[in-house]
Structure formats: C-alpha cells, structure tokens
Design a protein around this motif. Sequence first.
Motif, PDB file in Angstrom:
ATOM      1  N   VAL A   1       0.845  -1.197   0.000  1.00  0.00           N
ATOM      2  CA  VAL A   1       0.000   0.000   0.000  1.00  0.00           C
ATOM      3  C   VAL A   1       0.883   1.251   0.000  1.00  0.00           C
ATOM      4  O   VAL A   1       0.595   2.221  -0.708  1.00  0.00           O
ATOM      5  N   LEU A   2       1.946   1.221   0.773  1.00  0.00           N
ATOM      6  CA  LEU A   2       2.862   2.365   0.788  1.00  0.00           C
ATOM      7  C   LEU A   2       3.516   2.564  -0.574  1.00  0.00           C
ATOM      8  O   LEU A   2       3.659   3.707  -1.047  1.00  0.00           O
ATOM      9  N   LYS A   3       3.901   1.467  -1.230  1.00  0.00           N
ATOM     10  CA  LYS A   3       4.507   1.568  -2.562  1.00  0.00           C
ATOM     11  C   LYS A   3       3.516   2.183  -3.548  1.00  0.00           C
ATOM     12  O   LYS A   3       3.881   3.039  -4.354  1.00  0.00           O
ATOM     13  N   ALA A   4       2.256   1.747  -3.479  1.00  0.00           N
ATOM     14  CA  ALA A   4       1.237   2.287  -4.378  1.00  0.00           C
ATOM     15  C   ALA A   4       1.015   3.767  -4.093  1.00  0.00           C
ATOM     16  O   ALA A   4       0.880   4.574  -5.020  1.00  0.00           O
ATOM     17  N   GLY A   5       0.992   4.153  -2.821  1.00  0.00           N
ATOM     18  CA  GLY A   5       0.824   5.561  -2.460  1.00  0.00           C
ATOM     19  C   GLY A   5       1.983   6.410  -2.953  1.00  0.00           C
ATOM     20  O   GLY A   5       1.779   7.541  -3.419  1.00  0.00           O
ATOM     21  N   PHE A   6       3.204   5.881  -2.876  1.00  0.00           N
ATOM     22  CA  PHE A   6       4.380   6.601  -3.371  1.00  0.00           C
ATOM     23  C   PHE A   6       4.329   6.723  -4.892  1.00  0.00           C
ATOM     24  O   PHE A   6       4.581   7.792  -5.453  1.00  0.00           O
ATOM     25  N   ALA A   7       3.946   5.627  -5.563  1.00  0.00           N
ATOM     26  CA  ALA A   7       3.878   5.630  -7.021  1.00  0.00           C
ATOM     27  C   ALA A   7       2.801   6.598  -7.524  1.00  0.00           C
ATOM     28  O   ALA A   7       2.955   7.206  -8.589  1.00  0.00           O
ATOM     29  N   GLU A   8       1.752   6.766  -6.778  1.00  0.00           N
ATOM     30  CA  GLU A   8       0.663   7.677  -7.182  1.00  0.00           C
ATOM     31  C   GLU A   8       0.961   9.124  -6.798  1.00  0.00           C
ATOM     32  O   GLU A   8       0.167  10.011  -7.099  1.00  0.00           O
ATOM     33  N   GLY A   9       2.055   9.369  -6.101  1.00  0.00           N
ATOM     34  CA  GLY A   9       2.413  10.723  -5.711  1.00  0.00           C
ATOM     35  C   GLY A   9       1.755  11.172  -4.417  1.00  0.00           C
ATOM     36  O   GLY A   9       1.719  12.365  -4.116  1.00  0.00           O
ATOM     37  N   ARG A  10       1.241  10.253  -3.652  1.00  0.00           N
ATOM     38  CA  ARG A  10       0.593  10.605  -2.392  1.00  0.00           C
ATOM     39  C   ARG A  10       1.612  10.777  -1.255  1.00  0.00           C
ATOM     40  O   ARG A  10       1.292  11.378  -0.239  1.00  0.00           O
ATOM     41  N   LEU A  11       2.791  10.213  -1.419  1.00  0.00           N
ATOM     42  CA  LEU A  11       3.840  10.293  -0.392  1.00  0.00           C
ATOM     43  C   LEU A  11       5.112  10.842  -1.021  1.00  0.00           C
ATOM     44  O   LEU A  11       5.455  10.503  -2.156  1.00  0.00           O
ATOM     45  N   SER A  12       5.841  11.656  -0.253  1.00  0.00           N
ATOM     46  CA  SER A  12       7.146  12.124  -0.727  1.00  0.00           C
ATOM     47  C   SER A  12       8.177  11.011  -0.496  1.00  0.00           C
ATOM     48  O   SER A  12       7.913  10.038   0.223  1.00  0.00           O
ATOM     49  N   GLN A  13       9.345  11.158  -1.100  1.00  0.00           N
ATOM     50  CA  GLN A  13      10.395  10.145  -0.967  1.00  0.00           C
ATOM     51  C   GLN A  13      10.782   9.965   0.504  1.00  0.00           C
ATOM     52  O   GLN A  13      10.888   8.835   0.987  1.00  0.00           O
ATOM     53  N   ASN A  14      10.951  11.060   1.223  1.00  0.00           N
ATOM     54  CA  ASN A  14      11.359  10.997   2.621  1.00  0.00           C
ATOM     55  C   ASN A  14      10.276  10.323   3.477  1.00  0.00           C
ATOM     56  O   ASN A  14      10.583   9.454   4.296  1.00  0.00           O
ATOM     57  N   GLU A  15       9.018  10.737   3.270  1.00  0.00           N
ATOM     58  CA  GLU A  15       7.922  10.154   4.053  1.00  0.00           C
ATOM     59  C   GLU A  15       7.757   8.675   3.732  1.00  0.00           C
ATOM     60  O   GLU A  15       7.513   7.853   4.620  1.00  0.00           O
ATOM     61  N   TYR A  16       7.899   8.328   2.460  1.00  0.00           N
ATOM     62  CA  TYR A  16       7.793   6.923   2.048  1.00  0.00           C
ATOM     63  C   TYR A  16       8.843   6.066   2.753  1.00  0.00           C
ATOM     64  O   TYR A  16       8.532   5.004   3.290  1.00  0.00           O
ATOM     65  N   GLU A  17      10.079   6.529   2.796  1.00  0.00           N
ATOM     66  CA  GLU A  17      11.153   5.769   3.433  1.00  0.00           C
ATOM     67  C   GLU A  17      10.924   5.631   4.946  1.00  0.00           C
ATOM     68  O   GLU A  17      11.168   4.562   5.522  1.00  0.00           O
ATOM     69  N   GLN A  18      10.451   6.706   5.592  1.00  0.00           N
ATOM     70  CA  GLN A  18      10.173   6.642   7.022  1.00  0.00           C
ATOM     71  C   GLN A  18       9.066   5.630   7.319  1.00  0.00           C
ATOM     72  O   GLN A  18       9.178   4.810   8.230  1.00  0.00           O
ATOM     73  N   ARG A  19       8.015   5.707   6.543  1.00  0.00           N
ATOM     74  CA  ARG A  19       6.898   4.781   6.770  1.00  0.00           C
ATOM     75  C   ARG A  19       7.293   3.346   6.456  1.00  0.00           C
ATOM     76  O   ARG A  19       6.859   2.410   7.131  1.00  0.00           O
ATOM     77  N   LEU A  20       8.113   3.162   5.442  1.00  0.00           N
ATOM     78  CA  LEU A  20       8.566   1.812   5.083  1.00  0.00           C
ATOM     79  C   LEU A  20       9.370   1.206   6.230  1.00  0.00           C
ATOM     80  O   LEU A  20       9.155   0.039   6.603  1.00  0.00           O
ATOM     81  N   THR A  21      10.241   1.974   6.838  1.00  0.00           N
ATOM     82  CA  THR A  21      11.037   1.499   7.975  1.00  0.00           C
ATOM     83  C   THR A  21      10.119   1.140   9.146  1.00  0.00           C
ATOM     84  O   THR A  21      10.267   0.082   9.770  1.00  0.00           O
ATOM     85  N   ARG A  22       9.164   2.023   9.424  1.00  0.00           N
ATOM     86  CA  ARG A  22       8.241   1.765  10.539  1.00  0.00           C
ATOM     87  C   ARG A  22       7.355   0.550  10.246  1.00  0.00           C
ATOM     88  O   ARG A  22       6.973  -0.182  11.167  1.00  0.00           O
ATOM     89  N   ALA A  23       7.007   0.322   8.965  1.00  0.00           N
ATOM     90  CA  ALA A  23       6.156  -0.828   8.620  1.00  0.00           C
ATOM     91  C   ALA A  23       6.887  -2.138   8.910  1.00  0.00           C
ATOM     92  O   ALA A  23       6.291  -3.088   9.435  1.00  0.00           O
ATOM     93  N   TYR A  24       8.151  -2.208   8.566  1.00  0.00           N
ATOM     94  CA  TYR A  24       8.910  -3.438   8.816  1.00  0.00           C
ATOM     95  C   TYR A  24       9.175  -3.649  10.308  1.00  0.00           C
ATOM     96  O   TYR A  24       9.403  -4.771  10.750  1.00  0.00           O
ATOM     97  N   GLN A  25       9.112  -2.596  11.119  1.00  0.00           N
ATOM     98  CA  GLN A  25       9.327  -2.721  12.558  1.00  0.00           C
ATOM     99  C   GLN A  25       8.013  -2.886  13.334  1.00  0.00           C
ATOM    100  O   GLN A  25       8.050  -3.152  14.529  1.00  0.00           O
ATOM    101  N   ALA A  26       6.892  -2.731  12.668  1.00  0.00           N
ATOM    102  CA  ALA A  26       5.586  -2.776  13.339  1.00  0.00           C
ATOM    103  C   ALA A  26       5.334  -4.151  13.946  1.00  0.00           C
ATOM    104  O   ALA A  26       5.639  -5.182  13.346  1.00  0.00           O
ATOM    105  N   GLN A  27       4.753  -4.159  15.131  1.00  0.00           N
ATOM    106  CA  GLN A  27       4.455  -5.406  15.838  1.00  0.00           C
ATOM    107  C   GLN A  27       2.959  -5.738  15.816  1.00  0.00           C
ATOM    108  O   GLN A  27       2.583  -6.887  15.965  1.00  0.00           O
ATOM    109  N   THR A  28       2.101  -4.724  15.659  1.00  0.00           N
ATOM    110  CA  THR A  28       0.655  -4.948  15.737  1.00  0.00           C
ATOM    111  C   THR A  28      -0.045  -4.397  14.487  1.00  0.00           C
ATOM    112  O   THR A  28       0.509  -3.583  13.742  1.00  0.00           O
TER     113      THR A  28
END
Length: 159
Positions: free
Chosen positions: A14-41
């Motif tokens: 979903v984050l990749k699709a949001g980035f590809a559609e221009g909904r997320l900036s490069q910096n925000e995309y990378e931050q969210r991607l890191t947090r997604a892989y660390q998410a526990q719940t």
Amino acid sequence: MRASHADRERAVDVLKAGFAEGRLSQNEYEQRLTRAYQAQTHAELQMLVSDLPMGPVPQAQFVPQRPVPATFLPMQMPPPVTTNSSATGALVCGLMTPVTWGLTAIPAVILGHKARAEIRRTGERGDGQAITGLVLGWLAIGGWSLMFLVWILLAAVNL
C-alpha cells in the motif's frame, strides 16, 4: 492483535502504491517503510496506511467500537402506514345503502370481509372502516330480508 509478515508486506504494498501515485514524498515513504517493517501490531500498520486509499486489512476491523450516542444518529422515520383501500370501499358502499335502497349492501359486505383479511395479513389501517361497512351492509341485507319475509307472510295471509 500482532501483525504477521504477510500483514507487513501488504502494508508495504500500500505504501509503494501511495508513493507511485504521488501521495507520499520520498522521505515520508522511506520513514513509513522502515516503521512498517518494525511494526508489531495491526494498529501500528493501520496508522501507517490509514490516510492512503487501501489498508493492509479491511478497515472495519480497526474502527473503534465506541457506541455513538443516539443524539448524533440520523432520525429514522417510521414506515408510512396506509389505509386499506378495500376498507374505504366497504365504508363508502355501506354508507350508500340508504341512498341506493340497499343495492350497495352486498359489495359493502364483500369488501369488508376482504379488507379485514388484508389488514390482518399486511398490518394496514382501516379495520374500523371495514367493520362499519360490514355492519351497514349486513343491516341493509337483514332489513331487506325482513321486508321480503313480511311481504311473503302478508301474501300468504291474503290468500
């Protein structure tokens, strides 16, 4: 509820699709991607993708289950209850019996019985109208029957 690897991958998609559609900036995309892989719940994943068109799982699972006070709910109007048309017809025919010399008595009785059956089945209004039509119709039929009986007795006495 704890998130699985598949849940994290769905959130990343979903984050990749949001980035590809221009909904997320490069910096925000990378931050969210890191947090997604660390998410526990699931809640953590939901927070990462809640402002994007799709979430990792159906949205209904993550809606807080707080009841809404009745004050804020839309007012529900009761369904309209109609008057049975056969009951109205029975009443009209019953009221017309004196004017028509009893010709509308039989239709009043038929419509009255029909209306009462329909009212029991559908829950419509008009039971009082149907009963009034029945009573007036039967009174007219009884009156004419009594008059014919008297005529027959008078004819038999005069013979």
